[in-house]
Scaffold this motif. Structure first.
Motif, short mmCIF file in Angstrom:
data_model
loop_
_atom_site.label_atom_id
_atom_site.label_comp_id
_atom_site.label_asym_id
_atom_site.label_seq_id
_atom_site.Cartn_x
_atom_site.Cartn_y
_atom_site.Cartn_z
N ALA A 33 1.92 89.90 74.37
CA ALA A 33 0.86 88.54 74.54
C ALA A 33 -0.66 89.17 74.51
CB ALA A 33 1.85 88.75 76.69
N GLU A 50 0.26 80.23 73.58
CA GLU A 50 2.28 79.96 73.94
C GLU A 50 2.74 78.94 72.58
OE1 GLU A 50 -0.46 78.84 75.72
OE2 GLU A 50 -0.31 77.03 76.55
N ASP A 63 6.87 88.82 74.17
CA ASP A 63 5.68 89.17 74.21
C ASP A 63 5.42 90.08 74.99
OD1 ASP A 63 4.66 86.61 73.45
OD2 ASP A 63 4.71 85.41 75.52
N GLY A 104 5.35 82.62 77.18
CA GLY A 104 4.13 82.78 77.42
C GLY A 104 3.88 81.89 78.32
#
Lengths: 463, 139
Positions: A33, A50, A63, A104
Protein backbone atom coordinates in the motif's frame (compact mmCIF):
# COMPACT_ATOMS: atom_id res chain seq x y z
CA UNK A 1 16.64 -13.67 3.04
CA UNK A 2 14.75 -10.52 2.61
CA UNK A 3 12.25 -11.70 5.17
CA UNK A 4 14.74 -11.74 7.94
CA UNK A 5 16.49 -8.48 7.29
CA UNK A 6 13.69 -6.07 7.75
CA UNK A 7 15.59 -2.91 7.02
CA UNK A 8 17.20 -4.07 3.84
CA UNK A 9 16.86 -1.69 0.95
CA UNK A 10 16.16 -3.03 -2.47
CA UNK A 11 16.06 -1.39 -5.82
CA UNK A 12 13.72 -2.64 -8.45
CA UNK A 13 11.92 -1.45 -11.53
CA UNK A 14 8.29 -0.70 -11.89
CA UNK A 15 7.13 -0.90 -15.45
CA UNK A 16 3.87 0.80 -16.16
CA UNK A 17 1.50 0.57 -19.02
CA UNK A 18 2.54 3.87 -20.48
CA UNK A 19 5.86 2.36 -21.36
CA UNK A 20 7.36 4.22 -18.47
CA UNK A 21 9.77 2.58 -16.12
CA UNK A 22 10.42 3.79 -12.62
CA UNK A 23 13.31 2.76 -10.49
CA UNK A 24 12.25 2.39 -6.92
CA UNK A 25 14.53 1.98 -3.94
CA UNK A 26 12.61 1.03 -0.91
CA UNK A 27 12.94 -0.89 2.31
CA UNK A 28 11.76 -4.47 2.16
CA UNK A 29 9.50 -3.82 5.13
CA UNK A 30 7.46 -1.31 3.17
CA UNK A 31 3.93 -2.42 2.56
CA UNK A 32 2.54 -2.66 -0.91
CA UNK A 33 0.00 0.00 0.00
CA UNK A 34 2.84 2.38 0.85
CA UNK A 35 4.58 1.48 -2.35
CA UNK A 36 1.46 2.36 -4.28
CA UNK A 37 1.26 5.60 -2.37
CA UNK A 38 4.78 6.35 -3.40
CA UNK A 39 4.03 5.45 -7.01
CA UNK A 40 0.98 7.65 -7.03
CA UNK A 41 3.02 10.82 -6.83
CA UNK A 42 3.75 12.89 -9.86
CA UNK A 43 7.33 11.87 -9.72
CA UNK A 44 6.27 8.37 -10.63
CA UNK A 45 3.11 7.03 -12.17
CA UNK A 46 0.79 9.82 -11.06
CA UNK A 47 -2.01 7.34 -10.64
CA UNK A 48 -4.21 7.08 -7.57
CA UNK A 49 -3.26 4.07 -5.45
CA UNK A 50 -6.70 2.51 -5.71
CA UNK A 51 -6.29 2.22 -9.43
CA UNK A 52 -2.87 0.71 -9.30
CA UNK A 53 -2.43 -2.98 -9.74
CA UNK A 54 1.01 -4.26 -9.06
CA UNK A 55 1.89 -7.58 -10.56
CA UNK A 56 5.05 -9.42 -9.83
CA UNK A 57 6.08 -12.89 -10.75
CA UNK A 58 2.62 -13.96 -11.73
CA UNK A 59 0.93 -12.58 -8.66
CA UNK A 60 -1.14 -9.55 -7.93
CA UNK A 61 0.44 -7.88 -4.92
CA UNK A 62 -1.89 -7.29 -2.03
CA UNK A 63 -1.86 -4.04 -0.17
CA UNK A 64 -1.16 -5.59 3.19
CA UNK A 65 1.87 -7.53 1.97
CA UNK A 66 5.30 -6.05 2.36
CA UNK A 67 7.74 -5.72 -0.44
CA UNK A 68 9.92 -8.28 1.31
CA UNK A 69 7.20 -10.85 1.68
CA UNK A 70 6.46 -10.63 -2.03
CA UNK A 71 10.06 -11.77 -2.57
CA UNK A 72 10.84 -8.95 -4.91
CA UNK A 73 14.55 -9.02 -5.52
CA UNK A 74 17.05 -6.42 -6.58
CA UNK A 75 16.80 -5.54 -10.23
CA UNK A 76 13.53 -7.30 -10.80
CA UNK A 77 10.57 -5.76 -12.48
CA UNK A 78 7.12 -5.21 -11.10
CA UNK A 79 4.36 -4.45 -13.54
CA UNK A 80 2.07 -1.58 -12.79
CA UNK A 81 -1.29 -1.84 -14.45
CA UNK A 82 -4.04 0.70 -14.39
CA UNK A 83 -7.05 -1.03 -13.07
CA UNK A 84 -10.54 0.25 -13.43
CA UNK A 85 -11.83 1.88 -10.31
CA UNK A 86 -14.94 -0.08 -10.94
CA UNK A 87 -15.87 -1.73 -14.15
CA UNK A 88 -19.51 -2.32 -13.45
CA UNK A 89 -20.58 0.33 -15.90
CA UNK A 90 -18.21 -0.14 -18.67
CA UNK A 91 -19.44 -3.20 -20.40
CA UNK A 92 -23.02 -4.34 -20.69
CA UNK A 93 -21.91 -7.84 -21.47
CA UNK A 94 -20.04 -8.00 -18.24
CA UNK A 95 -22.63 -9.89 -16.33
CA UNK A 96 -22.76 -9.48 -12.65
CA UNK A 97 -20.65 -6.39 -12.85
CA UNK A 98 -17.88 -6.02 -10.44
CA UNK A 99 -18.15 -6.97 -6.88
CA UNK A 100 -14.52 -6.47 -6.21
CA UNK A 101 -13.77 -3.65 -3.87
CA UNK A 102 -10.77 -1.85 -5.22
CA UNK A 103 -7.79 -2.33 -3.03
CA UNK A 104 -7.21 0.71 -0.97
CA UNK A 105 -10.79 1.82 -1.29
CA UNK A 106 -10.45 3.67 1.97
CA UNK A 107 -8.16 6.13 0.35
CA UNK A 108 -9.40 9.33 -1.21
CA UNK A 109 -11.54 8.59 -4.21
CA UNK A 110 -10.01 9.44 -7.49
CA UNK A 111 -11.56 12.24 -9.41
CA UNK A 112 -12.30 10.28 -12.50
CA UNK A 113 -15.58 11.57 -13.90
CA UNK A 114 -18.25 8.97 -13.44
CA UNK A 115 -19.89 9.50 -16.78
CA UNK A 116 -17.11 7.92 -18.68
CA UNK A 117 -16.15 4.37 -18.16
CA UNK A 118 -13.27 4.59 -15.84
CA UNK A 119 -10.10 3.09 -17.02
CA UNK A 120 -11.34 1.64 -20.24
CA UNK A 121 -8.46 0.91 -22.50
CA UNK A 122 -5.89 2.20 -20.11
CA UNK A 123 -7.07 5.73 -19.53
CA UNK A 124 -8.43 6.37 -22.97
CA UNK A 125 -11.99 7.50 -22.47
CA UNK A 126 -12.74 7.14 -26.14
CA UNK A 127 -11.65 3.56 -26.33
CA UNK A 128 -15.19 2.40 -25.99
CA UNK A 129 -16.31 4.42 -28.93
CA UNK A 130 -13.56 3.26 -31.16
CA UNK A 131 -13.45 -0.28 -29.95
CA UNK A 132 -13.73 -3.00 -32.46
CA UNK A 133 -16.49 -4.53 -30.42
CA UNK A 134 -18.99 -2.29 -32.08
CA UNK A 135 -17.83 -3.04 -35.52
CA UNK A 136 -20.00 -6.05 -35.95
CA UNK A 137 -23.29 -4.43 -35.04
CA UNK A 138 -24.40 -3.70 -38.55
CA UNK A 139 -24.50 -7.18 -39.79
CA UNK A 140 -21.12 -6.69 -41.27
CA UNK A 141 -18.22 -8.88 -40.49
CA UNK A 142 -16.22 -7.70 -37.54
CA UNK A 143 -13.27 -5.59 -38.24
CA UNK A 144 -11.34 -8.05 -36.20
CA UNK A 145 -10.80 -9.71 -39.47
CA UNK A 146 -8.08 -7.20 -39.98
CA UNK A 147 -6.49 -7.78 -36.65
CA UNK A 148 -6.89 -5.85 -33.48
CA UNK A 149 -8.60 -2.50 -33.91
CA UNK A 150 -9.82 -3.39 -37.32
CA UNK A 151 -6.53 -3.06 -39.03
CA UNK A 152 -6.40 0.63 -38.38
CA UNK A 153 -3.64 0.22 -35.93
CA UNK A 154 -0.12 -0.82 -36.43
CA UNK A 155 0.67 -3.02 -39.35
CA UNK A 156 1.01 -6.67 -38.52
CA UNK A 157 4.00 -6.97 -36.32
CA UNK A 158 6.30 -9.92 -36.31
CA UNK A 159 4.45 -11.48 -33.40
CA UNK A 160 1.29 -11.45 -35.38
CA UNK A 161 3.09 -12.70 -38.39
CA UNK A 162 4.37 -15.51 -36.33
CA UNK A 163 0.95 -16.52 -35.18
CA UNK A 164 -0.31 -16.26 -38.65
CA UNK A 165 2.41 -18.49 -39.89
CA UNK A 166 1.83 -21.01 -37.20
CA UNK A 167 -1.72 -21.40 -38.26
CA UNK A 168 -1.98 -24.51 -40.40
CA UNK A 169 -4.92 -23.07 -42.29
CA UNK A 170 -2.88 -20.14 -43.30
CA UNK A 171 -0.05 -22.33 -44.44
CA UNK A 172 -2.29 -24.37 -46.61
CA UNK A 173 -3.95 -21.34 -48.08
CA UNK A 174 -0.66 -19.78 -48.75
CA UNK A 175 0.60 -22.91 -50.37
CA UNK A 176 -2.45 -23.08 -52.49
CA UNK A 177 -1.85 -19.56 -53.59
CA UNK A 178 1.70 -20.29 -54.41
CA UNK A 179 0.65 -23.23 -56.49
CA UNK A 180 -1.68 -21.00 -58.40
CA UNK A 181 0.01 -20.02 -61.61
CA UNK A 182 -1.71 -16.66 -61.57
CA UNK A 183 -0.18 -15.76 -58.27
CA UNK A 184 3.20 -16.88 -59.36
CA UNK A 185 2.81 -14.79 -62.45
CA UNK A 186 1.95 -11.80 -60.38
CA UNK A 187 4.98 -12.35 -58.25
CA UNK A 188 7.09 -12.62 -61.31
CA UNK A 189 5.91 -9.22 -62.36
CA UNK A 190 7.30 -7.77 -59.19
CA UNK A 191 10.42 -5.94 -60.33
CA UNK A 192 12.31 -7.11 -57.32
CA UNK A 193 11.82 -10.63 -58.42
CA UNK A 194 11.62 -10.14 -62.16
CA UNK A 195 15.12 -8.80 -62.35
CA UNK A 196 16.63 -11.50 -60.27
CA UNK A 197 16.81 -14.99 -61.65
CA UNK A 198 17.67 -16.42 -58.24
CA UNK A 199 14.61 -14.93 -56.67
CA UNK A 200 12.48 -16.11 -59.50
CA UNK A 201 13.72 -19.58 -59.07
CA UNK A 202 13.11 -19.34 -55.39
CA UNK A 203 9.44 -18.51 -55.58
CA UNK A 204 8.91 -21.52 -57.71
CA UNK A 205 10.70 -23.78 -55.35
CA UNK A 206 8.34 -25.31 -52.80
CA UNK A 207 11.20 -25.96 -50.41
CA UNK A 208 12.11 -22.34 -50.30
CA UNK A 209 8.53 -21.33 -49.91
CA UNK A 210 8.20 -23.52 -46.93
CA UNK A 211 11.23 -21.90 -45.45
CA UNK A 212 9.95 -18.42 -45.97
CA UNK A 213 6.84 -19.31 -44.11
CA UNK A 214 8.56 -21.19 -41.39
CA UNK A 215 7.46 -19.70 -38.09
CA UNK A 216 10.78 -20.55 -36.58
CA UNK A 217 12.39 -18.40 -39.12
CA UNK A 218 10.22 -15.45 -38.30
CA UNK A 219 10.74 -16.05 -34.63
CA UNK A 220 14.41 -16.02 -35.20
CA UNK A 221 14.16 -12.85 -37.11
CA UNK A 222 12.15 -11.30 -34.33
CA UNK A 223 14.75 -12.21 -31.81
CA UNK A 224 17.40 -10.74 -33.93
CA UNK A 225 15.45 -7.61 -34.37
CA UNK A 226 14.80 -7.21 -30.70
CA UNK A 227 18.33 -7.79 -29.73
CA UNK A 228 19.37 -5.14 -32.15
CA UNK A 229 17.24 -2.55 -30.57
CA UNK A 230 14.74 -2.14 -33.33
CA UNK A 231 11.31 -2.37 -31.89
CA UNK A 232 9.83 -4.13 -34.82
CA UNK A 233 7.64 -2.66 -37.41
CA UNK A 234 4.51 -2.32 -35.45
CA UNK A 235 5.66 -1.70 -31.94
CA UNK A 236 4.81 -4.24 -29.33
CA UNK A 237 1.78 -6.41 -29.23
CA UNK A 238 -0.71 -4.11 -30.73
CA UNK A 239 -3.55 -5.77 -28.92
CA UNK A 240 -2.15 -4.99 -25.53
CA UNK A 241 -3.62 -2.37 -23.33
CA UNK A 242 -0.38 -0.57 -23.24
CA UNK A 243 1.65 0.20 -26.26
CA UNK A 244 4.67 -1.18 -24.56
CA UNK A 245 7.54 -3.05 -25.91
CA UNK A 246 7.16 -6.73 -25.61
CA UNK A 247 10.77 -7.18 -25.07
CA UNK A 248 12.94 -4.96 -23.04
CA UNK A 249 16.27 -6.32 -23.86
CA UNK A 250 18.33 -3.24 -23.35
CA UNK A 251 18.93 -1.71 -26.68
CA UNK A 252 22.43 -0.75 -25.79
CA UNK A 253 23.22 -4.37 -25.55
CA UNK A 254 21.68 -4.98 -28.90
CA UNK A 255 23.60 -2.19 -30.46
CA UNK A 256 26.75 -3.52 -28.98
CA UNK A 257 26.12 -6.89 -30.48
CA UNK A 258 25.57 -5.29 -33.80
CA UNK A 259 28.72 -3.29 -33.58
CA UNK A 260 30.84 -6.25 -32.85
CA UNK A 261 30.23 -7.91 -36.12
CA UNK A 262 30.29 -6.10 -39.33
CA UNK A 263 29.73 -7.07 -42.89
CA UNK A 264 28.53 -10.50 -43.61
CA UNK A 265 30.25 -12.49 -46.27
CA UNK A 266 27.64 -12.23 -48.94
CA UNK A 267 27.83 -8.50 -48.98
CA UNK A 268 30.39 -6.20 -50.24
CA UNK A 269 29.13 -3.13 -48.52
CA UNK A 270 30.72 -2.20 -45.29
CA UNK A 271 28.00 -0.20 -43.70
CA UNK A 272 28.13 -2.65 -40.88
CA UNK A 273 27.88 -1.14 -37.48
CA UNK A 274 26.43 2.25 -38.36
CA UNK A 275 23.22 0.78 -39.65
CA UNK A 276 22.51 -0.81 -36.35
CA UNK A 277 23.53 2.02 -34.08
CA UNK A 278 20.79 2.81 -31.63
CA UNK A 279 17.30 1.67 -32.27
CA UNK A 280 16.00 5.16 -32.82
CA UNK A 281 15.91 5.26 -36.53
CA UNK A 282 14.52 1.85 -37.03
CA UNK A 283 16.83 0.16 -39.44
CA UNK A 284 14.33 -2.54 -40.00
CA UNK A 285 11.59 -0.38 -41.25
CA UNK A 286 12.67 -1.00 -44.76
CA UNK A 287 12.38 -4.68 -44.22
CA UNK A 288 8.68 -4.47 -43.78
CA UNK A 289 7.45 -2.69 -46.78
CA UNK A 290 4.86 -5.37 -47.09
CA UNK A 291 3.74 -4.91 -43.55
CA UNK A 292 2.84 -1.35 -44.21
CA UNK A 293 1.34 -2.41 -47.43
CA UNK A 294 -0.82 -4.97 -45.78
CA UNK A 295 -2.10 -2.43 -43.34
CA UNK A 296 -2.89 -0.10 -46.13
CA UNK A 297 -4.54 -2.88 -47.96
CA UNK A 298 -6.79 -3.51 -45.04
CA UNK A 299 -7.82 0.09 -44.88
CA UNK A 300 -8.53 0.08 -48.48
CA UNK A 301 -10.77 -2.84 -47.92
CA UNK A 302 -12.65 -0.93 -45.33
CA UNK A 303 -13.31 1.87 -47.70
CA UNK A 304 -14.41 -0.72 -50.10
CA UNK A 305 -17.74 -2.35 -49.26
CA UNK A 306 -17.15 -5.62 -47.60
CA UNK A 307 -19.49 -7.63 -49.65
CA UNK A 308 -17.30 -8.83 -52.43
CA UNK A 309 -14.54 -9.64 -50.06
CA UNK A 310 -16.73 -11.67 -47.88
CA UNK A 311 -18.70 -13.29 -50.60
CA UNK A 312 -18.69 -16.81 -49.34
CA UNK A 313 -18.28 -16.13 -45.69
CA UNK A 314 -21.72 -15.60 -44.39
CA UNK A 315 -20.88 -17.46 -41.25
CA UNK A 316 -18.74 -14.59 -40.18
CA UNK A 317 -21.55 -12.15 -39.96
CA UNK A 318 -21.75 -10.24 -36.78
CA UNK A 319 -18.25 -11.09 -35.83
CA UNK A 320 -19.51 -13.77 -33.55
CA UNK A 321 -19.46 -16.50 -36.10
CA UNK A 322 -17.92 -19.88 -35.81
CA UNK A 323 -14.75 -18.92 -37.46
CA UNK A 324 -12.77 -18.00 -34.45
CA UNK A 325 -9.66 -17.23 -36.33
CA UNK A 326 -9.51 -13.72 -37.70
CA UNK A 327 -6.24 -14.42 -39.30
CA UNK A 328 -7.69 -17.13 -41.40
CA UNK A 329 -10.25 -14.65 -42.59
CA UNK A 330 -7.59 -12.20 -43.37
CA UNK A 331 -5.75 -14.71 -45.43
CA UNK A 332 -8.81 -15.53 -47.32
CA UNK A 333 -9.30 -11.92 -48.14
CA UNK A 334 -5.78 -11.71 -49.23
CA UNK A 335 -6.29 -14.58 -51.56
CA UNK A 336 -9.07 -12.64 -53.15
CA UNK A 337 -7.22 -9.42 -53.32
CA UNK A 338 -4.19 -9.60 -55.52
CA UNK A 339 -2.77 -6.34 -54.28
CA UNK A 340 -2.82 -7.43 -50.75
CA UNK A 341 -1.46 -10.74 -51.74
CA UNK A 342 1.35 -9.02 -53.38
CA UNK A 343 2.23 -6.86 -50.46
CA UNK A 344 1.97 -9.91 -48.32
CA UNK A 345 4.48 -11.63 -50.44
CA UNK A 346 6.73 -8.64 -50.23
CA UNK A 347 6.52 -8.88 -46.53
CA UNK A 348 7.35 -12.51 -46.68
CA UNK A 349 10.24 -11.61 -48.83
CA UNK A 350 11.29 -9.16 -46.20
CA UNK A 351 11.03 -11.77 -43.55
CA UNK A 352 12.99 -14.21 -45.54
CA UNK A 353 15.57 -11.64 -46.22
CA UNK A 354 15.95 -10.73 -42.64
CA UNK A 355 16.46 -14.28 -41.65
CA UNK A 356 18.66 -14.83 -44.57
CA UNK A 357 20.93 -11.99 -43.65
CA UNK A 358 21.12 -13.16 -40.14
CA UNK A 359 21.95 -16.57 -41.33
CA UNK A 360 24.41 -15.29 -43.76
CA UNK A 361 27.33 -15.83 -41.61
CA UNK A 362 28.71 -19.23 -42.18
CA UNK A 363 30.12 -21.10 -39.24
CA UNK A 364 29.00 -19.98 -35.92
CA UNK A 365 31.84 -19.67 -33.51
CA UNK A 366 31.03 -19.47 -29.88
CA UNK A 367 32.28 -15.94 -29.50
CA UNK A 368 29.37 -14.54 -31.32
CA UNK A 369 26.28 -16.19 -30.13
CA UNK A 370 25.62 -14.54 -26.83
CA UNK A 371 22.02 -14.56 -25.95
CA UNK A 372 20.74 -15.80 -29.25
CA UNK A 373 18.69 -18.85 -29.62
CA UNK A 374 20.58 -22.02 -29.18
CA UNK A 375 17.53 -24.21 -29.23
CA UNK A 376 16.22 -22.81 -32.43
CA UNK A 377 15.54 -25.46 -34.99
CA UNK A 378 17.47 -24.68 -38.06
CA UNK A 379 15.31 -23.38 -40.83
CA UNK A 380 18.10 -23.62 -43.31
CA UNK A 381 18.40 -27.34 -43.22
CA UNK A 382 19.48 -28.54 -46.59
CA UNK A 383 19.96 -25.12 -48.07
CA UNK A 384 23.14 -23.70 -49.28
CA UNK A 385 23.75 -20.44 -47.45
CA UNK A 386 25.85 -19.15 -50.25
CA UNK A 387 22.94 -19.36 -52.60
CA UNK A 388 20.91 -17.33 -50.21
CA UNK A 389 23.59 -14.80 -49.82
CA UNK A 390 23.55 -14.25 -53.53
CA UNK A 391 19.88 -14.10 -53.71
CA UNK A 392 19.29 -11.78 -50.88
CA UNK A 393 22.12 -9.63 -51.97
CA UNK A 394 20.40 -9.39 -55.29
CA UNK A 395 17.11 -8.50 -53.80
CA UNK A 396 18.16 -4.96 -53.61
CA UNK A 397 18.20 -2.06 -51.27
CA UNK A 398 16.85 -3.69 -48.17
CA UNK A 399 19.72 -6.04 -48.07
CA UNK A 400 22.26 -3.38 -47.51
CA UNK A 401 20.59 -2.15 -44.40
CA UNK A 402 21.44 -5.37 -42.80
CA UNK A 403 25.14 -5.07 -42.77
CA UNK A 404 25.39 -5.34 -39.05
CA UNK A 405 23.32 -8.44 -38.58
CA UNK A 406 24.39 -9.07 -35.06
CA UNK A 407 23.05 -12.46 -34.32
CA UNK A 408 23.47 -15.61 -36.20
CA UNK A 409 21.02 -18.38 -35.96
CA UNK A 410 22.34 -21.83 -35.86
CA UNK A 411 23.93 -22.82 -39.05
CA UNK A 412 24.37 -26.07 -40.80
CA UNK A 413 28.02 -26.86 -40.84
CA UNK A 414 29.53 -25.11 -43.78
CA UNK A 415 31.90 -27.49 -45.37
CA UNK A 416 33.42 -25.21 -47.87
CA UNK A 417 37.12 -24.63 -47.42
CA UNK A 418 37.83 -21.43 -45.47
CA UNK A 419 39.61 -19.71 -48.34
CA UNK A 420 36.41 -19.96 -50.31
CA UNK A 421 34.04 -19.22 -47.49
CA UNK A 422 35.96 -16.21 -46.30
CA UNK A 423 37.26 -15.16 -49.65
CA UNK A 424 36.05 -11.61 -49.38
CA UNK A 425 37.12 -11.15 -45.78
CA UNK A 426 40.50 -12.69 -46.33
CA UNK A 427 41.08 -10.31 -49.17
CA UNK A 428 40.15 -7.41 -46.93
CA UNK A 429 42.41 -8.65 -44.19
CA UNK A 430 45.19 -8.99 -46.69
CA UNK A 431 44.60 -5.45 -47.81
CA UNK A 432 44.92 -4.40 -44.23
CA UNK A 433 48.26 -6.09 -43.93
CA UNK A 434 47.34 -9.32 -42.23
CA UNK A 435 49.07 -11.89 -44.36
CA UNK A 436 49.08 -14.99 -42.23
CA UNK A 437 46.47 -17.18 -43.76
CA UNK A 438 46.04 -19.52 -40.84
CA UNK A 439 45.69 -16.74 -38.32
CA UNK A 440 43.32 -14.86 -40.51
CA UNK A 441 41.12 -17.86 -40.98
CA UNK A 442 41.04 -18.70 -37.34
CA UNK A 443 40.29 -15.09 -36.43
CA UNK A 444 37.50 -15.00 -38.96
CA UNK A 445 36.13 -18.21 -37.60
CA UNK A 446 36.04 -16.75 -34.15
CA UNK A 447 34.44 -13.57 -35.29
CA UNK A 448 31.90 -15.43 -37.33
CA UNK A 449 33.19 -13.98 -40.53
CA UNK A 450 33.31 -10.41 -39.38
CA UNK A 451 36.35 -8.60 -40.63
CA UNK A 452 36.16 -6.05 -37.89
CA UNK A 453 35.95 -8.71 -35.23
CA UNK A 454 38.77 -10.61 -36.82
CA UNK A 455 40.98 -7.54 -36.88
CA UNK A 456 40.27 -6.89 -33.25
CA UNK A 457 41.13 -10.42 -32.48
CA UNK A 458 44.31 -10.35 -34.52
CA UNK A 459 45.43 -7.12 -32.93
CA UNK A 460 44.64 -8.49 -29.53
CA UNK A 461 47.20 -11.16 -30.24
CA UNK A 462 44.86 -13.87 -29.23
CA UNK A 463 45.62 -16.31 -31.97
CA UNK B 1 18.80 -29.68 -34.24
CA UNK B 2 20.63 -27.89 -31.59
CA UNK B 3 21.17 -29.16 -28.13
CA UNK B 4 18.10 -29.78 -26.05
CA UNK B 5 17.95 -27.42 -23.16
CA UNK B 6 17.37 -29.44 -20.00
CA UNK B 7 14.28 -28.76 -17.96
CA UNK B 8 15.93 -26.85 -15.15
CA UNK B 9 17.92 -24.57 -17.39
CA UNK B 10 14.83 -23.83 -19.33
CA UNK B 11 12.87 -23.04 -16.22
CA UNK B 12 15.65 -20.88 -14.83
CA UNK B 13 15.63 -18.97 -18.05
CA UNK B 14 11.91 -18.51 -17.83
CA UNK B 15 12.15 -17.52 -14.18
CA UNK B 16 14.60 -14.80 -14.97
CA UNK B 17 12.53 -13.57 -17.82
CA UNK B 18 9.46 -13.50 -15.62
CA UNK B 19 11.09 -11.78 -12.67
CA UNK B 20 12.86 -9.19 -14.72
CA UNK B 21 9.77 -8.52 -16.76
CA UNK B 22 11.52 -9.15 -20.04
CA UNK B 23 8.55 -10.79 -21.63
CA UNK B 24 5.29 -9.44 -22.84
CA UNK B 25 3.75 -6.98 -20.45
CA UNK B 26 0.31 -8.40 -20.48
CA UNK B 27 1.43 -11.62 -18.87
CA UNK B 28 3.49 -12.25 -15.82
CA UNK B 29 4.70 -15.41 -14.20
CA UNK B 30 6.99 -16.53 -11.45
CA UNK B 31 7.65 -19.29 -8.99
CA UNK B 32 4.99 -19.92 -6.42
CA UNK B 33 7.56 -20.63 -3.73
CA UNK B 34 10.84 -18.85 -4.23
CA UNK B 35 12.77 -21.72 -2.69
CA UNK B 36 11.22 -24.42 -4.83
CA UNK B 37 14.40 -25.94 -6.22
CA UNK B 38 12.54 -28.14 -8.64
CA UNK B 39 10.69 -25.14 -9.99
CA UNK B 40 7.49 -27.08 -10.29
CA UNK B 41 4.74 -24.71 -9.21
CA UNK B 42 4.35 -21.35 -10.80
CA UNK B 43 1.94 -18.49 -10.73
CA UNK B 44 0.84 -16.64 -13.75
CA UNK B 45 -1.32 -13.63 -14.47
CA UNK B 46 -2.98 -12.54 -17.63
CA UNK B 47 -4.24 -9.02 -18.12
CA UNK B 48 -7.54 -9.23 -19.88
CA UNK B 49 -7.23 -8.17 -23.49
CA UNK B 50 -8.79 -4.84 -24.41
CA UNK B 51 -12.01 -4.58 -26.37
CA UNK B 52 -13.35 -7.69 -24.75
CA UNK B 53 -15.29 -8.57 -21.64
CA UNK B 54 -11.95 -9.35 -20.07
CA UNK B 55 -10.74 -5.81 -20.34
CA UNK B 56 -9.23 -4.49 -17.13
CA UNK B 57 -9.42 -7.82 -15.44
CA UNK B 58 -6.46 -9.62 -14.06
CA UNK B 59 -6.61 -13.38 -14.18
CA UNK B 60 -4.49 -15.51 -11.90
CA UNK B 61 -3.39 -18.96 -12.87
CA UNK B 62 -1.42 -21.82 -11.46
CA UNK B 63 1.08 -23.56 -13.65
CA UNK B 64 2.47 -26.94 -12.76
CA UNK B 65 5.62 -27.90 -14.62
CA UNK B 66 6.07 -31.62 -14.25
CA UNK B 67 9.34 -33.44 -14.67
CA UNK B 68 8.60 -33.88 -18.35
CA UNK B 69 8.45 -30.18 -19.05
CA UNK B 70 9.23 -28.83 -21.60
CA UNK B 71 8.81 -32.08 -23.50
CA UNK B 72 5.26 -32.18 -22.23
CA UNK B 73 3.14 -29.11 -21.64
CA UNK B 74 2.64 -27.93 -18.06
CA UNK B 75 -0.70 -28.18 -16.35
CA UNK B 76 -2.38 -24.83 -16.33
CA UNK B 77 -5.27 -23.99 -14.04
CA UNK B 78 -7.16 -20.77 -13.67
CA UNK B 79 -7.52 -19.51 -10.11
CA UNK B 80 -9.76 -16.63 -11.13
CA UNK B 81 -13.06 -17.74 -12.51
CA UNK B 82 -13.27 -17.34 -16.23
CA UNK B 83 -15.68 -18.53 -18.83
CA UNK B 84 -13.72 -19.88 -21.75
CA UNK B 85 -14.31 -22.98 -23.87
CA UNK B 86 -10.89 -24.33 -23.01
CA UNK B 87 -11.35 -23.97 -19.26
CA UNK B 88 -13.03 -26.62 -17.18
CA UNK B 89 -15.82 -24.74 -15.46
CA UNK B 90 -15.64 -26.66 -12.21
CA UNK B 91 -11.91 -26.92 -11.69
CA UNK B 92 -10.50 -24.10 -13.77
CA UNK B 93 -8.15 -26.47 -15.51
CA UNK B 94 -7.13 -25.41 -18.98
CA UNK B 95 -7.49 -27.96 -21.71
CA UNK B 96 -4.54 -26.99 -23.85
CA UNK B 97 -5.71 -29.21 -26.67
CA UNK B 98 -8.58 -26.78 -27.17
CA UNK B 99 -6.22 -23.90 -27.74
CA UNK B 100 -5.70 -24.05 -31.48
CA UNK B 101 -2.24 -22.57 -31.54
CA UNK B 102 -0.74 -24.82 -28.89
CA UNK B 103 -2.85 -27.92 -29.25
CA UNK B 104 0.20 -29.60 -30.63
CA UNK B 105 2.83 -28.95 -28.01
CA UNK B 106 6.29 -28.01 -29.13
CA UNK B 107 9.33 -28.00 -27.02
CA UNK B 108 10.08 -24.37 -27.58
CA UNK B 109 6.76 -23.29 -26.18
CA UNK B 110 7.12 -21.65 -22.82
CA UNK B 111 4.77 -20.75 -20.03
CA UNK B 112 4.70 -17.32 -21.53
CA UNK B 113 3.58 -18.82 -24.81
CA UNK B 114 0.67 -20.42 -23.02
CA UNK B 115 -0.30 -17.26 -21.19
CA UNK B 116 -0.12 -15.19 -24.33
CA UNK B 117 -2.11 -17.72 -26.28
CA UNK B 118 -4.71 -17.89 -23.56
CA UNK B 119 -4.96 -14.16 -23.68
CA UNK B 120 -5.29 -14.21 -27.40
CA UNK B 121 -7.93 -16.87 -27.09
CA UNK B 122 -9.87 -14.58 -24.77
CA UNK B 123 -9.74 -11.87 -27.38
CA UNK B 124 -10.83 -14.16 -30.19
CA UNK B 125 -14.11 -13.03 -31.75
CA UNK B 126 -15.84 -16.17 -30.58
CA UNK B 127 -14.83 -15.63 -26.97
CA UNK B 128 -14.50 -11.96 -26.36
CA UNK B 129 -18.17 -11.46 -25.62
CA UNK B 130 -18.74 -14.54 -23.52
CA UNK B 131 -20.49 -13.62 -20.31
CA UNK B 132 -18.03 -13.78 -17.49
CA UNK B 133 -18.44 -14.55 -13.82
CA UNK B 134 -18.05 -11.66 -11.43
CA UNK B 135 -14.56 -10.37 -11.12
CA UNK B 136 -12.64 -11.52 -8.13
CA UNK B 137 -14.33 -14.91 -7.83
CA UNK B 138 -12.15 -17.98 -7.79
CA UNK B 139 -12.51 -21.59 -8.76
Amino acid sequence: MADTEQEQQITFNVKSSADAKYVITISTSTSVADLKQKLSTEEYANLPPERQRLIYSGRVLKDQDTVGSCKIKDGNTVHLVRGAESNSRQNPANQGGSTAVPPGAGQPASNVPSNIAAGTGASNPLAQLTGARYAGFHGLPGMDAFGADGGMGAPPNPDQMLRLLEDPNFASQMNEAMNNPAVIDMLRQNPMIRDNPMARQAIENPEFRRMMMNPDMIRMQMQMQRAMGGDGAGGGQSAFPMPGQTDTTPSAEGAATGDGTSPTPGQTNTTGAPTTGGGAANPFAALFPGAGGAGAGANQNQANPFDNLFGGQAQNQDGSGQNSNPLAQMTQQMMQNPEMMQSMMNMMGGGGMGGGMGGNNPSNPSGNTEGTNPQQPNPFGGFNPAAFANMFGGMGGEGSGFGGGGQQPQQPPDNRPPEERYEEQLRQLNDMGFYEFERNVSALRRSGGSVQGAVEYLLGGGV
Amino acid sequence: MGAKVPRNFRLLEELEKGEKGLGAEACSYGLDEGDDLLMTNWNGTILGPPHSVHENRIYSLKIHCGTDYPDKPPEVTFISKVNLPCVNQSTGKVDLSKLPSIAVWKRDFTMETILIELRRFMAAPANKKLPQPAEGTNF
